[in-house]
Enzyme design. Structure first.
Site, PDB file in Angstrom:
ATOM      1  N   SER A 135      41.725  46.446  46.413  1.00 54.45           N
ATOM      2  CA  SER A 135      42.865  45.545  46.176  1.00 54.45           C
ATOM      3  C   SER A 135      44.180  46.251  45.900  1.00 54.45           C
ATOM      4  O   SER A 135      45.236  45.615  45.910  1.00 54.45           O
ATOM      5  CB  SER A 135      42.556  44.595  45.016  1.00 54.45           C
ATOM      6  OG  SER A 135      41.597  43.647  45.442  1.00 54.45           O
TER       7      SER A 135
ATOM      8  N   LYS B  80      50.945  42.900  38.093  1.00 58.46           N
ATOM      9  CA  LYS B  80      50.051  41.939  38.754  1.00 58.46           C
ATOM     10  C   LYS B  80      49.668  40.844  37.769  1.00 58.46           C
ATOM     11  O   LYS B  80      49.436  41.116  36.587  1.00 58.46           O
ATOM     12  CB  LYS B  80      48.810  42.676  39.259  1.00 58.46           C
ATOM     13  CG  LYS B  80      47.943  41.888  40.242  1.00 58.46           C
ATOM     14  CD  LYS B  80      46.767  42.738  40.725  1.00 58.46           C
ATOM     15  CE  LYS B  80      45.915  42.027  41.756  1.00 58.46           C
ATOM     16  NZ  LYS B  80      44.771  42.864  42.216  1.00 58.46           N
TER      17      LYS B  80
ATOM     18  N   SER C 168      43.603  42.131  47.165  1.00 56.55           N
ATOM     19  CA  SER C 168      44.192  41.003  46.464  1.00 56.55           C
ATOM     20  C   SER C 168      45.629  41.262  46.009  1.00 56.55           C
ATOM     21  O   SER C 168      46.391  40.332  45.774  1.00 56.55           O
ATOM     22  CB  SER C 168      43.347  40.663  45.231  1.00 56.55           C
ATOM     23  OG  SER C 168      43.385  41.743  44.310  1.00 56.55           O
TER      24      SER C 168
END
Ligand SMILES: [Mg+2]
Ligand SMILES: [Zn+2]
Lengths: 98, 500, 501
Positions: free
Chosen positions: C179, C80, C155
């Site tokens: 997330s 990420k 997210s």
């Protein structure tokens, strides 16, 4: 009803160093108003005697020994900056010239 | 900036009661910074003692320096504070380019030490008890250099440069409660208080305590209120006062400035003021727009500090002698009069004299050298007496040379000059330059005969017991020997001659 | 198209260990897949092709030299883009960090490199991980491989879609309020939020420090367990990292026996507000667990009523402070207004231009929650609600070994559906937020297709702090039963993506 006025939003934006225009000010005032109204119910949720939790997993006394670790080189330190001079980060004047 | 109107100091004190409060920041002498492993070093190349943590790169996290915590506990104990069973770090949020994260990791409502007190003696000999509100840990900010505009000041600078070597250096901030009743001595008390804090941290060896390097920095809060009134006046906070002398001057200045305003029916603006050593005045500091709201909250990246009883007691064990107790001990050992000793303390000469004495000098002669000739030279050169470059061992040796009669006071002062000029140790200089007083009688007798030739009736006068007549001859002999004679010896020889 | 990409990480690890394939082949296969599908899916903000292949070649060399290697050595992974990497730009999905090359590696990234996993690239996210859809990424949203019209969750939509579209067998995510778990739920994949402190946060660009936790994103439970074993462990650079080891997740993921296990169903996270297709799949999973000998009990967590509100005070408050460092001085964007501005105006203009609307909204909200006069009412009260929620969990775990709920109330929504209505968007996190507030571990495991929307759904399992192993034990057992019933893996229900030149 919410206390989030455009003036308060302007004050908060200034505290947070965000220059927002009038449309944003109005938008945030209304959106934050709704959010604040809804979050306000936490006030009702807690009687005084409830302790606050700032760490989900309680710990204490976590320390580092006073031992030197390698630092960045000056070039590495400055590598991400928009502007530098004499091995230092350069920034605009702090005060308006009066 | 317009020049401030000042009220005569005595008049100001007739009309107003002075209330002061002092915040002292002490930079610790740990090897590394408060929250990262970068070297805590003064004067290195800019931005070379920095890492992702102390320049606040995204993703970096702090880790607390254990030695810094121990230093804070030690100072807390030395100041008679309670040590908090739970101390917490908090974020103090405000934007400023010397603050890498735009928040300072500090302590807010849970400082590590609180409720202490400190006895402070002012030059007059009066002793005040200063109450300590709290001592807490925090990190220093980076160093800004203002370029362009007037004399590197922040005002009118074109731009500024940031060096984060100092960012994250461990600080302990010690905050007093409001100090009442010092009256005319408030400025002296402020300076004496900072001196004793400095003495403490030096004695504890937790700071280099070099004020000229900003190791010990004082912010002085001053407010006035009409005598007999309850309500505290509006205070100003004068920052950047970094010598004992300027602390005294700055407080005195603020008293006179505020008095002039208040007497005119004006009102004091609560503000930060900056002390200017050169001008000897304070000026209104930058308007801190965020000052009203730092949005403190517990630092979520750090866990609470909960010192165990054992840890605290172990640190208590290591505490050195209390500076006040030390002063009592030394005065007794040296047998100085109160006046002599106070001068020594005020001149900040305790360490120098103690070392000189332990290097073999008699206390009184050590005192005479340091607060006499050396202080005079330091004064004329505008230097700190301990910064003259003469070592305590050299002073001890100088004193010893005089004691043993090898040289007299005049020669000793001459020798000191050569020592300061870097010619080496007094004894070596004396031999190298052949400065020993002449103890060879034949040379003296020859000189005495020469002197008597011009004033023969002196011998008769001596025989008749009119000793003052001897003076002229002795003087002549000393002159002839260019001072390198022992006057006492000349006198003996002259008397002997008369009685032949 | 090499079918290496359809294998699990565990399968690839075996092939690599047996020297039947090389890490370069496996890495190349996934990079090819990316050039074929990521034009549509947009999982990546940056692909590090040469770095990945170099790392693969290096691990192949070490293997050939007979070195002792990590079980996952040579298996490629996606990270990420809110974790710092010295060899790739790190933006956190924000314009304010565009082009920033960090001066250091996150601790997790260090561990991944040391174990010899080639890093394929950096995955998309809502700006600073603020969002549930990736619609708030400054670089455009990622798409849900099950339906490109729909959100991949947020997210971490980049990480969920990257594994769901077979561009990577493993990905790293971060979970502040869901997330990792919400994206797993909407993409038919597996995601775990470990116990707070189990994985070092050093190098994770902070959103809310007391809620953030890094975790694995994969297509099956065993792979997630192996990845958590790799990234977990104490780190002196993170003062909140747990000193003790939580044991082997991989071993736990091999257990199947559920007899006598007490599964607590959280009353407040079922029924009203939950989409029928979500509820039905959830109940079917409970049946499977019961049939396997688990005891299903109901537990009540009354304080969850306040969880979202507390979360939306604590998160913005901490974020407003964490994001203050983005000021144009030491790194990142600098916007200089006309004339000759002060640094204050430069900072304000930079933050105006560099932050998106959701970030500004939350910073201002957080500034408000912390400002004098409001602190006690808002941030202070929210911290007390955390205590109440921890007490609810303590009571619940007295009755149950693990807790279960649907991971989210509704299946993947269409782009634009909720973007204008923050409050509606925030509701996606209703089931996931309590675990972050209490610091306990949670996993989302696929449990079928919603009959009413024909989209993937997942079940959330929660365990007491430090009992992450229970999640992998129960999750793996449930996954095995589902796959036995379906006759295939969950991800095999996903429609094939159009492959482009
Ligand atoms: Mg301070
Ligand atoms: Zn550092």
């Amino acid at each position: 009803m919410s206390e989030i006025t455009p003036d308060l939003v302007r004050h908060l934006a200034n505290l947070a160093r965000i220059q927002i225009d009038e449309t944003e000010t109005e938008l945030f005032a209304s959106q934050l108003g709704l959010i604040v109204d809804s979050v306000a119910k936490v006030k009702a949720a807690v009687a005084g005697d409830v302790p606050a939790t700032s760490h989900p997993i309680p710990m204490s006394n976590v320390f580092r020994e006073d031992v030197v670790e390698p630092s960045l080189s000056q070039a590495q330190a400055l590598s991400g900056s928009a502007d530098s001079a004499d091995g230092r980060f350069r920034v605009h004047a702090i005060l308006d010239e009066e | 900036m317009a020049k401030d109107e000042l009220m005569n100091y005595e008049k100001a004190l007739e009309q107003f009661e002075v209330v002061i409060g002092l915040e002292v920041h002490v930079e610790l002498n740990t090897k590394t910074k408060m929250f990262c492993g970068c070297r805590n070093e003064f004067g290195d190349e800019p931005n070379t003692n920095v890492c992702p943590i102390c320049i606040g790169l995204p993703g970096s996290l702090p880790a607390v320096n254990k030695r810094a915590v121990e230093s804070a506990i030690a100072l807390g104990l030395a100041l008679g504070c309670e040590i908090a069973p739970t101390g917490r770090f908090a974020r103090k949020n405000y934007f400023y380019p010397d603050l890498a994260k735009n928040f300072q990791t500090s302590q807010y409502d849970e400082p590590i030490a609180f409720e202490g007190s400190l006895e402070v003696e002012v030059p007059s000999g009066k002793v005040f008890e200063v109450l300590i509100e709290r001592a807490h840990m925090e990190e220093d900010a980076g160093k800004l250099t203002h370029v362009g505009g007037s004399t590197g000041r922040i005002q009118g600078a074109e731009y500024s440069l940031v060096d984060y070597n100092r960012a994250g250096v461990p600080l302990i901030e010690i905050v007093t409660k409001p100090i009442f009743g010092a009256g005319a001595e408030a400025p002296e008390l402020a300076a004496a208080y900072v001196r004793s804090i400095r003495d403490f941290v030096k004695a504890l060896n937790i700071s280099d305590a070099r004020m000229e390097r900003g190791n010990v920095r004082c912010d002085a809060n001053v407010s006035l209120r009409p005598h007999g009134t309850e309500k505290l006046g509006t205070r100003t906070e004068t920052k950047n006062v970094n010598s004992l002398r300027s602390i005294e001057r700055a407080v005195r200045y603020e008293i006179q400035r505020q008095a002039a305003i208040l007497a005119k029916g004006g009102s004091i603006i609560q503000e930060t003021r900056h002390w200017h050593e050169d001008k000897g005045s304070t000026s209104s500091g930058r308007p801190k727009s965020d000052a009203d709201d730092y949005r403190y909250f517990p630092e979520p990246d750090l866990v609470p500090v909960q010192p165990s009883k054992d840890w605290i007691e172990a640190i208590r064990e290591t505490l050195p002698e209390n500076p006040a107790a030390r002063r009592k001990r030394l005065q007794a050992a040296w047998q100085f009069s109160d006046l002599e000793f106070r001068d020594v303390v005020n001149a900040d000469l305790l360490d120098a004299i103690e070392e000189t004495v332990s290097a073999g000098a008699k206390p009184q002669s050590a005192r005479k050298w340091w607060s006499g000739e050396l202080a005079r030279i330091a004064n004329s050169e505008g230097k700190d007496v301990t910064a003259l470059g003469v070592t305590t061992a050299q002073v001890a040796q100088l004193a010893e040379l005089v004691e043993s009669g090898k040289i007299n006071d005049r020669l000793a002062r001459e020798v000191l000059g050569y020592v300061l000029a870097g010619e080496g140790d007094p004894a070596a200089i004396v031999t190298a330059r052949g400065l020993e007083v002449v103890s060879d009688d034949t040379a003296l007798i020859a000189a005495i005969d020469a002197a008597l030739a011009s004033q023969p009736d002196v011998l008769d006068a001596i025989r008749e017991g009119r000793m003052q007549a001897a003076g002229a001859v002795i003087g002549a002999v000393m002159k002839a020997m260019a001072g390198s004679a022992d006057a006492a010896r000349v006198r003996e020889l002259l008397i002997a001659k008369a009685n032949q | 198209m090499s079918d290496l990409i359809f294998k699990t990480a565990a399968e690839l690890a075996q092939l690599l260990a047996a020297k039947e394939v090389s890490s370069v082949e496996v890495t190349k296969a996934h990079l090819d897949r990316t050039s074929a599908v990521d034009g549509d899916v947009h999982s990546y903000l940056h692909v590090g092709e040469s770095e990945a292949l170099a790392a693969a070649a290096e691990v192949d060399r070490r293997r050939a030299a007979g070195e002792q290697l990590h079980p996952l050595a040579g298996v490629p992974i996606a990270v990420k883009d809110n974790l710092t990497t010295i060899d790739a730009p790190t933006t956190a999905g924000s314009k304010i960090l565009e082009g920033w090359i960090p001066q250091y590696d996150a601790t997790v990234v260090k561990a991944i490199r040391a174990a010899g996993l080639p890093i394929l690239g950096k995955t998309n996210l809502d700006e600073f991980a603020m969002g549930s859809s990736t619609e708030f990424s400054a670089y455009g949203p990622s798409k849900n491989p099950w339906d490109l019209e729909r959100i991949p969750g947020g997210s971490g939509g980049g990480s969920s879609s990257v594994v769901a579209s077979f561009q990577a067998p493993l990905a790293i995510g971060s979970d502040t309020g869901g997330s990792i778990r919400f994206p797993a739920f909407v993409t038919g994949t597996v995601g775990t939020k470990p116990t707070y402190g189990a994985v070092s946060r050093y190098g994770l660009i902070a959103l809310a420090s007391s809620l953030d936790q890094i975790g694995p994103v994969t297509r099956n439970v065993l792979d997630a367990a192996m990845l958590q074993d790799l990234i977990a462990g104490h780190d002196p650079h993170d003062s909140t990292s747990l000193p003790e080891s939580l044991g082997s997740m991989t071993e736990a993921a091999k257990k199947r026996d559920l007899k006598g296990l007490r599964v607590g169903v959280i009353k407040q996270l079922t029924g009203e507000g939950f989409q029928p297709g979500v509820t039905k799949a959830f109940n079917e999973s409970l049946e499977l667990l019961a049939n396997a000998g688990a005891e299903i009990v109901e537990v009540s967590c009354p304080s969850f009523e306040y969880a979202i509100e507390a979360y939306y005070l604590i998160l913005p408050a901490e974020a407003s402070s964490n994001l203050a460092k983005f000021d144009s001085v030491r790194f990142g964007l600098r916007v200089t207004p006309e004339g000759n501005p002060t640094i204050e105006r430069v900072m304000a203009a930079t933050r105006e231009a560099g932050f998106g609307p959701e970030v500004k909204r939350r910073i201002i909200l957080g500034t408000y929650a912390l400002s004098s006069g409001y602190y006690d009412a808002y941030y202070g009260s929210a911290q007390k609600v955390r205590t109440l929620i921890q007490r609810d969990f303590a009571n619940a775990f007295a009755k149950a070994d693990v807790l279960a709920s649907p991971t989210a109330p509704t299946t993947a929504f269409k782009f634009g559906e909720k973007v204008a209505d923050p409050l509606a968007m925030y509701l996606n996190d209703i089931a996931t937020i309590p675990a972050n507030l209490a610091g306990i571990p949670g996993i989302s495991v696929p449990n079928g297709i919603a009959f009413d929307t024909n989209l993937p759904v997942g079940i959330q399992l929660l365990a007491p702090a430090r009992e992450d192993a229970r999640l992998y034990h129960v999750g793996a057992a449930l996954e095995a039963m589902h796959e036995a019933n379906w006759g295939k893996r969950m991800i095999d229900f996903a429609p094939a993506l159009e492959v482009r030149g």
